[in-house]
Design an enzyme around this catalytic site. Structure first.
Site, short mmCIF file in Angstrom:
data_model
loop_
_atom_site.label_atom_id
_atom_site.label_comp_id
_atom_site.label_asym_id
_atom_site.label_seq_id
_atom_site.Cartn_x
_atom_site.Cartn_y
_atom_site.Cartn_z
N THR A 260 66.47 54.05 60.36
CA THR A 260 65.22 53.28 60.37
C THR A 260 65.18 52.32 59.19
OG1 THR A 260 64.00 54.97 59.14
CG2 THR A 260 63.97 55.13 61.54
N CYS A 291 60.96 46.68 59.77
CA CYS A 291 59.66 46.41 60.38
C CYS A 291 59.44 44.91 60.53
CB CYS A 291 58.54 47.03 59.54
SG CYS A 291 58.52 46.52 57.80
N HIS A 318 53.47 41.29 52.66
CA HIS A 318 53.79 42.67 53.05
C HIS A 318 53.01 43.68 52.21
CE1 HIS A 318 56.13 46.21 54.08
NE2 HIS A 318 56.86 45.50 54.93
N ASN A 322 56.23 52.70 49.13
CA ASN A 322 56.45 53.79 48.18
C ASN A 322 57.56 53.47 47.18
OD1 ASN A 322 55.56 56.44 47.46
ND2 ASN A 322 57.51 57.25 48.20
#
Length: 487
Positions: A260, A291, A318, A322
């Site tokens: 991912t 994304c 954006h 984290n």
């Protein structure tokens, strides 16, 4: 007190629609329970819905057919569907009803439905379950878990069996279950979460999620947990090249790996809807790209198909992640050490370059930067494009609106034209990107588009679409016949 006539008429109309919606509820439930069929109204799923949800979905049809869809048109469709021999599918009853009432071609409703749904008529076999493991359980991992649990209950197919994490010590399982149960951005888990401390299992709506504690893939034998031929979704981002990700394939019980994050080297970066057809049986390691790449690539494709893109610049606004510091402190990345909640942080993005991995025709055509801003979720990409031909803003918007409603990319691209929407309105969207029509600027052959995207949930839905594709359990989305959209 006597109400004005028009007020009484409005109340009577509401009560009538409420009655029709209540008739539809048990039919929707029967279709799911007996046929494994999920229904929708122009893309709005009727899952765990109420009578009011059904009415709202029919009102949403104004965006598609420019008028509210009468429940009197969809109720007969449901009544026919429950008596048909259907297999697993996602069926848009709004699209079916509006097309039939527009032009029935002399067919009865049953004849029309049998023609439009011929691919699933008489195919009542359930999808064969496929084991899925989440390696990592952070922001994306927990959202993937939520979606997988919900879709297993809806369709079957992709089945979440385990998550792999590093132990944080005493109380680890309780804390991880709590993070799955409550989310500051996406709200509470839709259902119940309990824990089995003795066996390290999190139960989510009846789905047992085995929590496996390990420091590396080499330590794990998934077959010991009854997991076989599994798809491992690595959402840690620790390894992004083939050599690192191949560690997962050395674990017993693993057949494929999906990253991912953007993959490096020769790893295929897949944007579902754009190049998922290039996946073949030999692709044991794949990437779901980023994304931002998922948010902008579908829009760039359809613009390039119609107008031709000479070159462009992508600026992403954006939400912080984290990876940034909450307060000023050392960080190996440039500028990311400054407090994320207080600053706009100019940084780099590989999304512009990564687009060409899904769309080779964009090789060398795009540049990009990113500005991290103090919001927790939902981002925006500003596409500043030079085209092969002159364009008009209204014509571009009309084209993108039709693409979002009628093309094969209608699950990836959405379109909105409202003067009041802001970023939080897009939290929880299942689309990869949403074009903001009011912000579109066109001058000569220059076009500027503003694309919203939920960089967490929208992206996670794209990841799940790839998981279902490589697992061979992607449900058919019907009707497949869509209105022609000139590209």
């Amino acid at each position: 007190m006597t109400l004005p006539k028009n007020t009484q008429e409005i109340q009577n109309d509401w009560n009538h629609r409420l009655h029709l919606a209540q008739e539809m509820l048990p039919l929707i439930s029967r279709l799911h329970r007996e046929h494994n069929v999920v229904t929708s109204i122009f893309g709005r799923l009727l899952v765990n819905c109420t009578d009011v949800d059904i009415i709202k979905s029919h009102r949403y049809a104004r965006r598609v057919v420019e008028k509210e869809l009468p429940l009197e048109q969809t109720l007969p469709v449901l009544q026919e569907l429950v008596d048909m021999d259907l297999g697993t599918a996602s069926i848009d009853i709004g699209s079916l009803a509006s097309r039939y009432n527009k032009d029935d071609e002399g067919l009865s409703l049953r004849e029309y439905l049998e023609r439009e749904l011929k691919d699933v008529v008489g195919t009542s076999a359930q999808l064969e379950p496929k084991d899925v493991v989440l390696y990592g359980f952070g922001r994306i991992g927990r959202l993937l878990a939520r979606i997988l649990v919900a879709r297993e209950a809806t369709y079957g197919g992709a089945r979440l069996r385990a998550v792999v994490v590093r132990s944080k010590g005493e109380g680890d399982l309780i804390k991880r279950a709590s993070l799955l149960r409550r989310d500051s951005v996406h709200g509470a888990f839709d259902g119940t979460i309990t824990t089995d401390l003795e066996n390290n299992i999190i139960w989510a709506n009846g789905t047992p999620i085995q929590v496996i504690y390990a420091n590396s893939p080499a330590e794990i034998d998934y077959t010991e947990y009854g997991i076989n031929d599994a798809i491992v979704v690595d959402n840690t981002g620790v390894w992004r090249d083939r050599k690192g990700l191949e560690q997962h394939l050395e674990s017993k019980g693993v057949s494929r790996v999906l990253l991912t994050a953007p993959g490096k080297g020769d790893i295929k970066n897949i944007v579902y809807g754009i190049n998922h057809q290039t996946i073949n049986d030999d692709d044991r390691i794949l990437s779901a790209a980023s994304c931002t790449t998922n948010g902008i690539t579908p829009v760039l494709k359809v613009i390039n198909d119609r107008y031709g893109v000479q070159h462009g610049h992508v600026e992403t606004v954006h939400s912080f992640t984290n990876d940034q510091n909450l307060i000023d402190n050392f960080h190996k990345g440039e500028r990311r050490g400054r407090a994320a909640g207080l600053n706009m942080v100019l940084t780099v993005t590989g999304a512009a370059k990564a687009v060409s991995k899904a769309l080779p025709e964009f090789e060398g055509k795009l540049t990009g930067n990113a500005i991290r801003v103090p919001t927790p979720d939902v981002s925006m990409a500003v596409l500043n494009l030079s085209l092969d031909k002159e364009v008009d803003a209204d014509e571009v918007n009309n084209y993108l609106r039709r693409v979002s409603l009628h093309s094969t990319l209608r699950q990836q691209i959405d379109f909105i034209k409202s003067p009041e929407v802001v970023s939080t309105d897009f939290v929880g969207t299942t689309h990869a990107g949403i074009v903001d029509g009011l912000a579109t600027i066109a001058s000569g052959n220059h076009l500027v588009l503003y694309v919203w995207y939920d960089n967490e949930f929208g992206y996670s839905n794209q990841v799940i679409r790839i998981v279902e594709e490589i697992a061979g359990v992607r449900p058919r989305v019907l009707p497949q016949r869509v209105e022609a959209v000139e590209l």
